[in-house]
Design an enzyme around this catalytic site. Structure first.
Site, PDB file in Angstrom:
ATOM      1  N   THR A 132       0.816  -1.208   0.000  1.00 43.67           N
ATOM      2  CA  THR A 132       0.000   0.000   0.000  1.00 43.67           C
ATOM      3  C   THR A 132       0.854   1.265   0.000  1.00 43.67           C
ATOM      4  OG1 THR A 132      -1.514   1.277   1.398  1.00 43.67           O
ATOM      5  CG2 THR A 132      -0.123  -0.281   2.525  1.00 43.67           C
ATOM      6  N   ASP A 133       0.250   2.372  -0.426  1.00 46.06           N
ATOM      7  CA  ASP A 133       0.958   3.664  -0.353  1.00 46.06           C
ATOM      8  C   ASP A 133       0.995   4.205   1.079  1.00 46.06           C
ATOM      9  OD1 ASP A 133      -1.712   4.389  -0.040  1.00 46.06           O
ATOM     10  OD2 ASP A 133      -1.736   5.869  -1.650  1.00 46.06           O
ATOM     11  N   GLU A 134       0.196   3.607   1.989  1.00 46.78           N
ATOM     12  CA  GLU A 134       0.154   4.147   3.367  1.00 46.78           C
ATOM     13  C   GLU A 134       1.484   3.988   4.082  1.00 46.78           C
ATOM     14  OE1 GLU A 134      -3.203   3.596   5.797  1.00 46.78           O
ATOM     15  OE2 GLU A 134      -4.601   3.571   4.122  1.00 46.78           O
ATOM     16  N   TYR A 158      -1.936  -0.303  11.080  1.00 45.04           N
ATOM     17  CA  TYR A 158      -2.050  -1.012   9.797  1.00 45.04           C
ATOM     18  C   TYR A 158      -0.862  -0.692   8.905  1.00 45.04           C
ATOM     19  CZ  TYR A 158      -3.314  -1.474   4.860  1.00 45.04           C
ATOM     20  OH  TYR A 158      -3.285  -1.755   3.514  1.00 45.04           O
ATOM     21  N   LYS A 162       2.151  -3.163   7.499  1.00 46.60           N
ATOM     22  CA  LYS A 162       2.426  -3.368   6.066  1.00 46.60           C
ATOM     23  C   LYS A 162       3.861  -2.961   5.748  1.00 46.60           C
ATOM     24  CE  LYS A 162       0.032  -4.483   3.094  1.00 46.60           C
ATOM     25  NZ  LYS A 162      -0.320  -5.820   2.528  1.00 46.60           N
TER      26      LYS A 162
HETATM   27  P1  NAD Z   1      -9.617  -7.228   2.377  1.00 44.42           P
HETATM   28  O1  NAD Z   1      -9.611  -6.897   3.822  1.00 44.42           O
HETATM   29  O2  NAD Z   1     -10.847  -6.977   1.581  1.00 44.42           O
HETATM   30  O3  NAD Z   1      -9.265  -8.778   2.178  1.00 44.42           O
HETATM   31  C1  NAD Z   1      -8.240  -9.412   2.884  1.00 44.42           C
HETATM   32  C2  NAD Z   1      -8.402 -10.921   2.699  1.00 44.42           C
HETATM   33  O4  NAD Z   1      -7.327 -11.574   3.399  1.00 44.42           O
HETATM   34  C3  NAD Z   1      -9.705 -11.475   3.273  1.00 44.42           C
HETATM   35  O5  NAD Z   1     -10.292 -12.369   2.354  1.00 44.42           O
HETATM   36  C4  NAD Z   1      -9.263 -12.213   4.530  1.00 44.42           C
HETATM   37  O6  NAD Z   1     -10.102 -13.296   4.862  1.00 44.42           O
HETATM   38  C5  NAD Z   1      -7.865 -12.665   4.140  1.00 44.42           C
HETATM   39  N1  NAD Z   1      -6.998 -12.907   5.299  1.00 44.42           N
HETATM   40  C6  NAD Z   1      -6.820 -12.081   6.366  1.00 44.42           C
HETATM   41  N2  NAD Z   1      -5.958 -12.647   7.230  1.00 44.42           N
HETATM   42  C7  NAD Z   1      -5.556 -13.825   6.680  1.00 44.42           C
HETATM   43  C8  NAD Z   1      -4.657 -14.849   7.081  1.00 44.42           C
HETATM   44  N3  NAD Z   1      -3.987 -14.767   8.239  1.00 44.42           N
HETATM   45  N4  NAD Z   1      -4.467 -15.914   6.270  1.00 44.42           N
HETATM   46  C9  NAD Z   1      -5.147 -16.009   5.097  1.00 44.42           C
HETATM   47  N5  NAD Z   1      -6.033 -15.081   4.678  1.00 44.42           N
HETATM   48  C10 NAD Z   1      -6.225 -13.997   5.454  1.00 44.42           C
HETATM   49  O7  NAD Z   1      -8.368  -6.467   1.762  1.00 44.42           O
HETATM   50  P2  NAD Z   1      -8.184  -5.820   0.323  1.00 44.42           P
HETATM   51  O8  NAD Z   1      -8.724  -4.445   0.345  1.00 44.42           O
HETATM   52  O9  NAD Z   1      -8.649  -6.779  -0.704  1.00 44.42           O
HETATM   53  O10 NAD Z   1      -6.590  -5.694   0.271  1.00 44.42           O
HETATM   54  C11 NAD Z   1      -5.806  -6.755  -0.247  1.00 44.42           C
HETATM   55  C12 NAD Z   1      -4.339  -6.374  -0.140  1.00 44.42           C
HETATM   56  O11 NAD Z   1      -4.107  -5.172  -0.862  1.00 44.42           O
HETATM   57  C13 NAD Z   1      -3.875  -6.089   1.293  1.00 44.42           C
HETATM   58  O12 NAD Z   1      -2.593  -6.603   1.460  1.00 44.42           O
HETATM   59  C14 NAD Z   1      -3.874  -4.566   1.390  1.00 44.42           C
HETATM   60  O13 NAD Z   1      -2.914  -4.116   2.320  1.00 44.42           O
HETATM   61  C15 NAD Z   1      -3.505  -4.190  -0.034  1.00 44.42           C
HETATM   62  N6  NAD Z   1      -4.003  -2.882  -0.507  1.00 44.42           N
HETATM   63  C16 NAD Z   1      -5.320  -2.557  -0.375  1.00 44.42           C
HETATM   64  C17 NAD Z   1      -5.782  -1.344  -0.893  1.00 44.42           C
HETATM   65  C18 NAD Z   1      -7.234  -0.939  -0.787  1.00 44.42           C
HETATM   66  O14 NAD Z   1      -7.560   0.223  -1.085  1.00 44.42           O
HETATM   67  N7  NAD Z   1      -8.144  -1.822  -0.401  1.00 44.42           N
HETATM   68  C19 NAD Z   1      -4.892  -0.486  -1.525  1.00 44.42           C
HETATM   69  C20 NAD Z   1      -3.544  -0.853  -1.626  1.00 44.42           C
HETATM   70  C21 NAD Z   1      -3.124  -2.071  -1.127  1.00 44.42           C
HETATM   71  O1  DAU Z   2      -4.135   4.012   0.463  1.00 47.40           O
HETATM   72  C1  DAU Z   2      -4.347   2.630   0.397  1.00 47.40           C
HETATM   73  C2  DAU Z   2      -5.185   2.197   1.563  1.00 47.40           C
HETATM   74  O2  DAU Z   2      -6.492   2.676   1.318  1.00 47.40           O
HETATM   75  C3  DAU Z   2      -5.187   0.696   1.776  1.00 47.40           C
HETATM   76  O3  DAU Z   2      -3.889   0.280   2.124  1.00 47.40           O
HETATM   77  C4  DAU Z   2      -6.165   0.309   2.875  1.00 47.40           C
HETATM   78  O4  DAU Z   2      -6.231  -1.111   2.975  1.00 47.40           O
HETATM   79  C5  DAU Z   2      -7.524   0.849   2.521  1.00 47.40           C
HETATM   80  O5  DAU Z   2      -8.437   0.560   3.553  1.00 47.40           O
HETATM   81  C6  DAU Z   2      -7.462   2.353   2.279  1.00 47.40           C
HETATM   82  O6  DAU Z   2      -7.176   3.069   3.516  1.00 47.40           O
HETATM   83  P1  DAU Z   2      -7.980   4.398   3.921  1.00 47.40           P
HETATM   84  O7  DAU Z   2      -7.893   4.568   5.386  1.00 47.40           O
HETATM   85  O8  DAU Z   2      -7.574   5.537   3.055  1.00 47.40           O
HETATM   86  O9  DAU Z   2      -9.458   3.935   3.446  1.00 47.40           O
HETATM   87  P2  DAU Z   2     -10.911   4.119   4.109  1.00 47.40           P
HETATM   88  O10 DAU Z   2     -11.901   3.684   3.084  1.00 47.40           O
HETATM   89  O11 DAU Z   2     -10.992   3.518   5.460  1.00 47.40           O
HETATM   90  O12 DAU Z   2     -11.014   5.700   4.264  1.00 47.40           O
HETATM   91  C7  DAU Z   2     -10.853   6.566   3.144  1.00 47.40           C
HETATM   92  C8  DAU Z   2     -10.934   7.998   3.656  1.00 47.40           C
HETATM   93  O13 DAU Z   2     -12.273   8.255   4.094  1.00 47.40           O
HETATM   94  C9  DAU Z   2     -10.044   8.260   4.856  1.00 47.40           C
HETATM   95  O14 DAU Z   2      -9.526   9.587   4.747  1.00 47.40           O
HETATM   96  C10 DAU Z   2     -10.991   8.172   6.047  1.00 47.40           C
HETATM   97  C11 DAU Z   2     -12.313   8.640   5.465  1.00 47.40           C
HETATM   98  N1  DAU Z   2     -13.528   8.024   6.065  1.00 47.40           N
HETATM   99  C12 DAU Z   2     -13.592   6.658   6.144  1.00 47.40           C
HETATM  100  C13 DAU Z   2     -14.700   6.049   6.699  1.00 47.40           C
HETATM  101  C14 DAU Z   2     -14.778   4.544   6.803  1.00 47.40           C
HETATM  102  C15 DAU Z   2     -14.581   8.824   6.497  1.00 47.40           C
HETATM  103  O15 DAU Z   2     -14.524  10.079   6.380  1.00 47.40           O
HETATM  104  N2  DAU Z   2     -15.676   8.212   7.021  1.00 47.40           N
HETATM  105  C16 DAU Z   2     -15.778   6.861   7.174  1.00 47.40           C
HETATM  106  O16 DAU Z   2     -16.820   6.379   7.706  1.00 47.40           O
END
Ligand code: NAD
Ligand code: DAU
Length: 354
Positions: A132-134, A158, A162
């Site tokens: 992730t970019d975080e 988190y 990561k």
């Molecule tokens: P998600 O939370 O939707 O899914 C995570 C999955 O991992 C789930 O199916 C969960 O059951 C599984 N899991 C969790 N712990 C586990 C374990 N110990 N063993 C096996 N499986 C396990 O997450 P996502 O949004 O699909 O993100 C996927 C990946 O991409 C993550 O590594 C996250 O850090 C990265 N990522 C997410 C975003 C985003 O915006 N969602 C952006 C950049 C990177």
């Molecule tokens: O940047 C990549 C990341 O983006 C991933 O690594 C994470 O897995 C993914 O969850 C996401 O993180 P964020 O914290 O940016 O996503 P989230 O959807 O939780 O929140 C997006 C923005 O919206 C953040 O600034 C917080 C705000 N927010 C979120 C929720 C859930 C609100 O204002 N209200 C809310 O109820």
């Protein structure tokens, strides 16, 4: 054949569905099925030759070793993680166990298997780490976007977990020669995203007539990428990424949170109008997220120049597709909003009202 960890989560499921849609022959999904994992998302693949689902933990060294021997994948794509920042604030332990220790155990199992492969298979093998970019921390309004050499400065449990996993992957390449590549992507959105994250939460709360909880002043900026474009970037890096490298992935779609929510409201006004009034009337400012990162932005020039990847969707086209998907997918939505989901909503939002 590929082994996909976390393939029942949001991005993992989109990736596996796309993999087969694009002619992929086989995939083993290893997923623990936490609250975020959903087998229903993979239902279109049930019974399909080459598709295998295994419920299990990435930290289970013996299980991972067995799957590698049995299926002989040429690549491991590591999506599995605890992924929600707010949950990491309420309970960081699981983030350390899965993202850090789990990734370590997975790397150990993969290293043992990879070291014993015949030379040709060893050379073709890949471990792709989805990150992730975080990990880069937070940007000021006028700072340049994150690039691959931006120093790590994770701010939430988190992000720190990561960042630790990224460092482990780097070390396994540097020390053992494990053929790794890492992607650091910005915020994804699209079908099958669990409705604890901003975009699906807002769509579903709006339709339920509930408040749309915007943290703080709503001016935090995220750089949104449609999930299909992220999956495409991962396939590209898997095919042509240089070993030991990291690639930043983003869509150059920086949007303020309040503008995201207003765009969702405008789309719903058009696609599913309320009986009276407009959805934006449900917007409610609530207490901010502790340590809330102000701005993320990705500089994707490396993946664009080196590998020729470009996103297809703009935020406007991708958001419309996403809102329409949630409107059409009532069965999927019903299934994910179980008791555990309602408990989380209570935990996260009860004390935030302003
Ligand atoms: P998600 O939370 O939707 O899914 C995570 C999955 O991992 C789930 O199916 C969960 O059951 C599984 N899991 C969790 N712990 C586990 C374990 N110990 N063993 C096996 N499986 C396990 O997450 P996502 O949004 O699909 O993100 C996927 C990946 O991409 C993550 O590594 C996250 O850090 C990265 N990522 C997410 C975003 C985003 O915006 N969602 C952006 C950049 C990177
Ligand atoms: O940047 C990549 C990341 O983006 C991933 O690594 C994470 O897995 C993914 O969850 C996401 O993180 P964020 O914290 O940016 O996503 P989230 O959807 O939780 O929140 C997006 C923005 O919206 C953040 O600034 C917080 C705000 N927010 C979120 C929720 C859930 C609100 O204002 N209200 C809310 O109820």
């Amino acid at each position: 054949m590929i082994l996909v960890t976390g393939g029942a989560g949001f991005i993992g499921a989109n990736f596996v569905l796309d993999w087969f849609a694009q002619g992929g022959a086989g995939a083993v999904v290893l997923d623990k099925l936490t609250y975020a994992g959903n087998r229903h998302s993979l239902r279109p693949l049930e019974g399909r030759p080459g598709f295998h689902f295994v419920q299990g933990d990435i930290a289970d060294h013996a299980l991972v070793g067995r799957l590698l021997v049995e299926h002989r994948p040429h690549a491991v794509l590591h999506f599995a993680a605890e992924s929600h920042v707010d949950r990491s604030i309420h309970g960081p332990g699981e983030f350390i166990r899965t993202n850090l220790v789990g990734t370590f155990e997975l790397l150990e199992a993969v290293r043992a298997h990879w070291s014993a492969l015949p030379a040709a298979e060893r050379g073709a093998f890949r471990f792709l780490h989805v990150s992730t970019d975080e990990v880069f921390g937070s940007l000021g309004e006028h700072d340049p976007a994150f690039h691959e050499a931006t120093p790590y400065a994770p701010n939430s449990p988190y992000a720190a977990s990561k960042a630790g996993s990224d460092h482990l992957v780097r070390a396994y390449h540097h020390t053992y020669g494990l053929p790794t590549v890492t992607t650091n992507c910005s915020n994804n959105y699209g079908p099958y995203q669990f409705p604890e994250k901003l975009i699906p939460l807002m769509i579903l709360n709006a339709l339920d007539g509930k408040p749309l909880p915007v943290y703080g002043d709503g001016q935090n900026v995220r750089d949104w990428l449609y999930v299909g474009d992220h999956c495409d970037a991962i396939r590209t890096v898997l095919a042509r990424g240089r070993l030991g490298e990291t690639y930043n992935v983003g869509g150059k779609n920086e949007v303020r949170n309040l503008d995201v929510v207003q765009s969702i409201c405008a789309l719903l006004d058009e696609l599913r109008p309320r009986a009276a009034g407009r959805y934006a009337g449900q917007i409610a400012f609530v207490a901010d997220r502790p340590g809330h990162d102000r701005r993320y932005a990705i500089d994707p020039r490396k993946i664009e120049a080196e590998l020729g990847w470009r996103p297809r969707e703009t935020f406007t086209t991708g958001l419309r597709r996403t809102v329409q998907w949630y409107l059409d997918s009532t069965e999927w939505v019903q299934r994910v909003r179980d008791g555990r989901y309602r408990e989380w909503i209570e935990t996260n939002y009860a004390g935030r009202a302003q």
